[in-house]
Design a protein around this motif. Structure first.
Motif, PDB file in Angstrom:
ATOM      1  N   ASP A 180       0.833  -1.209   0.000  1.00 38.74           N
ATOM      2  CA  ASP A 180       0.000   0.000   0.000  1.00 38.74           C
ATOM      3  C   ASP A 180       0.865   1.256   0.000  1.00 38.74           C
ATOM      4  O   ASP A 180       0.550   2.236  -0.672  1.00 38.74           O
ATOM      5  N   VAL A 181       1.950   1.218   0.737  1.00 33.37           N
ATOM      6  CA  VAL A 181       2.884   2.345   0.764  1.00 33.37           C
ATOM      7  C   VAL A 181       3.521   2.511  -0.614  1.00 33.37           C
ATOM      8  O   VAL A 181       3.613   3.624  -1.142  1.00 33.37           O
ATOM      9  N   GLU A 182       3.939   1.410  -1.208  1.00 31.27           N
ATOM     10  CA  GLU A 182       4.521   1.461  -2.555  1.00 31.27           C
ATOM     11  C   GLU A 182       3.506   1.982  -3.571  1.00 31.27           C
ATOM     12  O   GLU A 182       3.854   2.754  -4.464  1.00 31.27           O
ATOM     13  N   ALA A 183       2.256   1.571  -3.435  1.00 29.74           N
ATOM     14  CA  ALA A 183       1.208   2.044  -4.346  1.00 29.74           C
ATOM     15  C   ALA A 183       1.026   3.551  -4.212  1.00 29.74           C
ATOM     16  O   ALA A 183       0.824   4.256  -5.215  1.00 29.74           O
ATOM     17  N   LEU A 236       3.348   5.695  -3.434  1.00 24.66           N
ATOM     18  CA  LEU A 236       4.487   6.318  -4.117  1.00 24.66           C
ATOM     19  C   LEU A 236       4.279   6.329  -5.632  1.00 24.66           C
ATOM     20  O   LEU A 236       4.600   7.312  -6.302  1.00 24.66           O
ATOM     21  N   VAL A 237       3.726   5.259  -6.162  1.00 28.76           N
ATOM     22  CA  VAL A 237       3.450   5.187  -7.605  1.00 28.76           C
ATOM     23  C   VAL A 237       2.412   6.231  -7.998  1.00 28.76           C
ATOM     24  O   VAL A 237       2.562   6.938  -9.006  1.00 28.76           O
ATOM     25  N   VAL A 238       1.366   6.370  -7.197  1.00 35.05           N
ATOM     26  CA  VAL A 238       0.324   7.365  -7.487  1.00 35.05           C
ATOM     27  C   VAL A 238       0.924   8.772  -7.480  1.00 35.05           C
ATOM     28  O   VAL A 238       0.626   9.592  -8.351  1.00 35.05           O
ATOM     29  N   LEU A 239       1.775   9.051  -6.510  1.00 35.47           N
ATOM     30  CA  LEU A 239       2.402  10.375  -6.438  1.00 35.47           C
ATOM     31  C   LEU A 239       3.277  10.638  -7.655  1.00 35.47           C
ATOM     32  O   LEU A 239       3.297  11.748  -8.190  1.00 35.47           O
ATOM     33  N   ARG A 240       4.018   9.622  -8.103  1.00 34.99           N
ATOM     34  CA  ARG A 240       4.840   9.776  -9.314  1.00 34.99           C
ATOM     35  C   ARG A 240       3.960  10.013 -10.532  1.00 34.99           C
ATOM     36  O   ARG A 240       4.257  10.853 -11.374  1.00 34.99           O
ATOM     37  N   ASP A 241       2.865   9.260 -10.623  1.00 38.09           N
ATOM     38  CA  ASP A 241       1.947   9.403 -11.754  1.00 38.09           C
ATOM     39  C   ASP A 241       1.310  10.790 -11.791  1.00 38.09           C
ATOM     40  O   ASP A 241       0.963  11.294 -12.855  1.00 38.09           O
ATOM     41  N   LYS A 242       1.148  11.404 -10.630  1.00 36.47           N
ATOM     42  CA  LYS A 242       0.576  12.753 -10.562  1.00 36.47           C
ATOM     43  C   LYS A 242       1.603  13.822 -10.877  1.00 36.47           C
ATOM     44  O   LYS A 242       1.285  14.998 -10.931  1.00 36.47           O
ATOM     45  N   GLY A 243       2.860  13.404 -11.080  1.00 32.91           N
ATOM     46  CA  GLY A 243       3.888  14.347 -11.485  1.00 32.91           C
ATOM     47  C   GLY A 243       4.623  15.035 -10.347  1.00 32.91           C
ATOM     48  O   GLY A 243       5.313  16.025 -10.572  1.00 32.91           O
ATOM     49  N   LYS A 270      11.628   0.416   0.292  1.00 34.08           N
ATOM     50  CA  LYS A 270      12.867   1.131   0.024  1.00 34.08           C
ATOM     51  C   LYS A 270      12.581   2.631  -0.062  1.00 34.08           C
ATOM     52  O   LYS A 270      11.649   3.051  -0.757  1.00 34.08           O
ATOM     53  N   ARG A 271      13.352   3.415   0.674  1.00 42.00           N
ATOM     54  CA  ARG A 271      13.157   4.861   0.681  1.00 42.00           C
ATOM     55  C   ARG A 271      13.402   5.433  -0.713  1.00 42.00           C
ATOM     56  O   ARG A 271      14.388   5.096  -1.376  1.00 42.00           O
ATOM     57  N   PRO A 272      12.495   6.286  -1.189  1.00 41.23           N
ATOM     58  CA  PRO A 272      12.686   6.871  -2.525  1.00 41.23           C
ATOM     59  C   PRO A 272      13.995   7.656  -2.605  1.00 41.23           C
ATOM     60  O   PRO A 272      14.363   8.356  -1.663  1.00 41.23           O
ATOM     61  N   ARG A 273      14.654   7.502  -3.737  1.00 40.01           N
ATOM     62  CA  ARG A 273      15.918   8.211  -3.947  1.00 40.01           C
ATOM     63  C   ARG A 273      15.671   9.457  -4.766  1.00 40.01           C
ATOM     64  O   ARG A 273      14.784   9.502  -5.596  1.00 40.01           O
ATOM     65  N   VAL A 274      16.489  10.449  -4.503  1.00 37.40           N
ATOM     66  CA  VAL A 274      16.448  11.681  -5.279  1.00 37.40           C
ATOM     67  C   VAL A 274      17.781  11.778  -6.008  1.00 37.40           C
ATOM     68  O   VAL A 274      18.836  11.784  -5.379  1.00 37.40           O
TER      69      VAL A 274
END
Length: 119
Positions: free
Chosen positions: A10-13, A15-22, A57-61
């Protein structure tokens, strides 16, 4: 969703939604950090047995090189800002290389504004 049903997927999902929103990667990382800290508090308060974000895994910048304006661009920026509220702050930043937060942390009584000389 109930806390006890929250899973790492659910946490990974999220993160994916946030990426998809730009959202920017740094913003996504900040959201993850806040969520993880909130879930740590839930574990501490015994509302959860474990933090589901700790298994993600913590998102990388990606590091990126800062973009700087050249002399001509700085001149154009200052010309365009002439007469605006923050033109003096922009002049200070252009003349000293201060970062925005550093310049905004100053009191105007601490600054003596002189005309910018372009070399």
């Amino acid at each position: 969703m109930r806390l006890d049903r929250l899973a790492p997927t659910d946490v990974e999902a999220l993160l994916v939604v946030l990426r998809d929103k730009g959202l920017a990667e740094s913003s996504i990382r900040n959201v993850f950090a806040v969520l993880s800290q909130a879930l740590d508090v839930a574990v501490r308060d015994r509302l959860l047995a474990r933090n589901p974000a700790s298994a993600v895994k913590r998102p990388r910048v990606a590091a990126s090189e800062a973009v700087h304006l050249d002399v001509t661009q700085v001149g154009s920026l200052l010309d365009a800002a002439n007469g605006m509220r923050y033109v003096d702050a922009l002049r200070l930043i252009a003349a000293t290389g201060l970062r925005r937060g550093e310049a905004l942390g100053l009191s105007w009584g601490d600054v003596e504004v002189k005309p910018l000389e372009v070399v």
